[in-house]
Design an enzyme around this catalytic site. Structure first.
Site, PDB file in Angstrom:
ATOM      1  N   HIS A 438       0.995  -1.345   0.282  1.00  0.00           N
ATOM      2  CA  HIS A 438      -0.327  -0.092   0.076  1.00  0.00           C
ATOM      3  C   HIS A 438       1.228   0.730  -0.157  1.00  0.00           C
ATOM      4  O   HIS A 438       0.778   1.976  -1.299  1.00  0.00           O
ATOM      5  CB  HIS A 438      -0.670  -0.232   2.012  1.00  0.00           C
ATOM      6  CG  HIS A 438      -1.540   1.029   1.545  1.00  0.00           C
ATOM      7  ND1 HIS A 438      -3.013   1.112   1.252  1.00  0.00           N
ATOM      8  CD2 HIS A 438      -0.981   2.016   2.197  1.00  0.00           C
ATOM      9  CE1 HIS A 438      -3.391   2.620   1.326  1.00  0.00           C
ATOM     10  NE2 HIS A 438      -2.966   3.112   1.701  1.00  0.00           N
ATOM     11  N   GLU A 439       1.728   1.520   0.970  1.00  0.00           N
ATOM     12  CA  GLU A 439       3.005   2.741   1.184  1.00  0.00           C
ATOM     13  C   GLU A 439       3.665   2.930   0.158  1.00  0.00           C
ATOM     14  O   GLU A 439       3.661   3.716  -0.569  1.00  0.00           O
ATOM     15  CB  GLU A 439       3.469   2.345   2.430  1.00  0.00           C
ATOM     16  CG  GLU A 439       2.656   2.870   3.076  1.00  0.00           C
ATOM     17  CD  GLU A 439       1.596   3.768   3.755  1.00  0.00           C
ATOM     18  OE1 GLU A 439       1.278   4.571   2.688  1.00  0.00           O
ATOM     19  OE2 GLU A 439       0.511   3.776   4.512  1.00  0.00           O
TER      20      GLU A 439
HETATM   21 ZN   LIG Z   1      -2.359   5.484   1.648  1.00  0.00          ZN
END
Ligand SMILES: [Zn+2]
Length: 640
Positions: A438-439
């Protein structure tokens, strides 16, 4: 000048250098902006494009000053440097808002001729005039003074709120028997002290395993209670004043409330659309959540026959137990395939192959020995630099996020961005692997969108309720058997078996509706606190959580005090589900396979590289070939 010629930042090599870096560099940028503004006001160039170029020069300087200062305020190991950086954040934010209240500066653009500008410059001028209006430049003198004071106070309170969360780490002490159920490597890393008690902290590396594995309910309760009171009571008064300040500022600027002010520039468009969107999620998840809840309740009673309510201290533990018992997914077995170093290498390799990038490690001094830095290359050319700061330490930002460090401007400045995360150094939970992807989605978005003429549109500069879509989309790669096989290995060197990943995917659908309700609780809190401004924050938030999700909050707690998103996301935590609706639909564009090169290239060019240079709706439509819809999200919620 070719972009390859651009130089990355160089950091100080000695500790004293950091205090200077945190102070002098932003101060120099602030002086540069003052000189540009003088020039614009005293002797503006005749052509609008030249005025915009000067404005761009000033915005580059502001972005350089602000992103560096924000990063250091959250990441530098020396409290003195963090404090100095915070002071610079305050100074740069104050200058930014003062500029938007400056009538002489406004006149330079309000009077500018728009004819003949190309699309990008027209868009910049339109956004700029909107920024001035939203800044309050059209108000009378007295009101402008008040808006300036309120805006500065918002910055100050937001910094204090984040600081209290960052410094708010708590500890509890439990008997060794209280650690029943936790993995052996966790027990080895948490020996008892002389008094026979074990110390647990609210850092993710303790919190996540405890809430998932601890069979002793008292241990889960004690740690989650400590976590839910992070930064309380410190942030009680800070938040109450922040909500007041925002409400008054929104009103003076002609908006009904803070949600209306924030949403004007987002995809959703109006504050009143937030509850409308949330009630759509409510309707889509209520029935499935009730069915899931009944199973959690039944499973809890098998452990504790007298238990009558599933609380947030039971939620992850019960989900884990049911996934193990009903879906044959043992999280402890799963994590044995995810040693940190393997995952790091895997995330780099997968995103590089997917997006046609190369990450070349560079050995440069940074703010901490944990940080690893890489040049990002596309077609052999350096297009940016990333820094990964991935493990917890005292005084560091305690969640997971991507921070811009240097804005990218075509031919002028190389984009740089940073991940601040808090991963274990040993085995990762699969949740952490998902978070890592995600990051990284934010990180590559920031770098790939860093080749823009106008810094206003550089990096993750899109509508703020679209920003999570590229990162949520990339999470899907952490659920793909082929992708996972490419980098996982257990102690015997075997990759994670495809049939286990298949079971993980089935199990993941269980609890999804309850997770949506939990997110709905956060979204309601973020919206309601900003719009209703209840006198009793504790009672109001507890009631919102209790009525939104069947999984109950712990009574008497103050989780809003540690809810870091309340500063940056304000009333707009709905963003996560809004972006998820789009992310689920974007995924439908990958029907030829997650690693299909043509789709990935199309995605990179349509969605990531344009940054904020076009409206998000148009970017999504360019990739999908049609407007996005709610259907893919609804299907996902139904478990498919
Ligand atoms: Zn995020």
């Amino acid at each position: 000048m070719s972009i390859t010629a651009l130089e990355p930042l160089s950091f100080p090599t000695d500790p004293e250098g950091w205090a200077v870096f945190a102070t002098d560099r932003p101060a120099e940028r602030i002086a540069r902006v003052a000189a540009i503004d003088e020039r614009l006001k005293a002797d503006p160039p005749h052509a609008t494009i030249d005025r915009l170029e000067l404005w761009n020069d000033a915005e580059i300087a502001l972005a350089e000053a602000l992103s560096g200062a924000y990063l250091l305020s959250e990441a530098h190991p020396d409290a003195g440097v963090r404090e100095a950086a915070e002071a610079q954040v305050q100074a740069v934010e104050a200058l930014s808002s003062a500029r938007l209240l400056d009538r002489d500066l406004w006149a330079v653009f309000a009077d500018a001729e728009a004819a003949g500008l190309d699309d990008g410059a027209s868009r910049l001028l339109a956004h700029l005039l909107r920024d001035f209006r939203r800044g309050g430049v059209g108000l009378d003198d007295e009101t402008r003074d008040r808006v300036r004071a309120l805006t500065d106070r918002d910055t100050e309170l937001s910094l204090a709120f984040s600081r209290n969360v960052r410094d708010g780490r708590r500890e509890i002490r439990v008997p060794v028997a209280g650690l029943a159920g936790l993995p052996q490597d966790f027990l080895d890393a948490h020996p008892a002290g002389e008094d026979g008690l074990v110390t647990l902290t609210t850092e993710y590396t303790d919190l996540m395993p405890v809430r998932e594995y601890a069979t002793v309910r008292e241990t889960r309760l004690a740690l989650i209670e400590a976590y839910n009171d992070l930064a309380w009571p410190e942030n009680e008064a800070v938040l109450a004043e922040l909500l007041e300040v925002r409400a008054e500022r929104a009103r003076l600027l002609g908006f009904t409330d803070w949600a209306d002010y924030e949403t004007e520039t987002r995809m959703i468009g109006a504050g009143a659309e937030i509850p409308a969107f949330l009630s759509r999620l409510d309707a889509a998840s209520a029935d499935a959540a009730a069915i899931e809840y009944a199973q959690l309740e039944e499973r809890l009673r098998r452990d504790i026959p007298s238990a009558d309510t599933v609380t947030v201290a039971d939620f992850w533990y019960l989900l884990g137990a049911l996934k193990r018992e009903q879906f044959d997914v043992d999280a402890q077995l799963v994590r044995s395939y995810f040693p940190f170093e393997r995952v790091l290498a895997g995330v780099l390799d997968v995103t590089a192959r997917l997006l046609g990038l190369e990450y070349r490690p560079v050995d440069v001094p940074t703010w901490h020995a944990d940080v690893t830095s890489y040049d990002v290359l596309r077609d052999g050319e350096r297009i940016g630099r990333i820094h990964l700061d991935l493990h917890p330490r005292d005084g560091k930002f305690n969640h997971a996020a991507c921070f811009p460090l240097a804005p990218g401007v075509s031919g002028r400045a190389l984009p740089e961005a940073v991940l601040l995360c808090n991963f274990s150094r040993g085995l990762l939970e699969h949740d952490e692997v998902v978070t890592f992807f995600h990051e990284f989605g934010h990180l590559v978005h920031d770098i790939l969108a860093g080749d823009q003429r106008w810094v206003r549109f550089s990096g993750v500069a899109t509508e703020w309720d679209f920003v999570e879509a590229p990162s949520q989309l990339l999470e899907e790669w952490a659920w793909d058997a082929d992708v996972l096989r490419s980098f996982t290995a257990n102690a015997a060197g075997e990759p994670i078996p495809a049939d286990l990943v298949a079971r993980m995917r089935v199990a993941d659908a269980f609890g999804r509706a309850l997770e949506v309700r939990r997110q709905l609780g956060h979204a309601n809190v973020s919206y309601r606190l900003h719009v209703d401004r209840p006198a009793d924050l504790q009672a109001a938030t507890e009631r919102i959580y209790a009525t939104t999700s069947p999984v109950q909050p712990l009574p008497g707690q103050h989780p809003y005090a540690g809810f870091g998103h309340l500063t940056g996301y304000g009333a707009c935590y709905y963003t996560y589900q809004w972006s998820l609706v789009i992310a689920r639909d974007l995924l439908s564009g990958f029907e030829s396979g997650l690693m299909d090169p043509r789709t990935a290239l199309d995605y990179r060019r349509s969605i990531l590289e344009p940054g904020g240079s076009r409206d998000a709706t148009d970017l999504v439509e360019a990739f999908l070939g049609r407007p996005y819809s709610f259907e893919a999200y609804r299907d996902w919620l139904a478990g498919s």
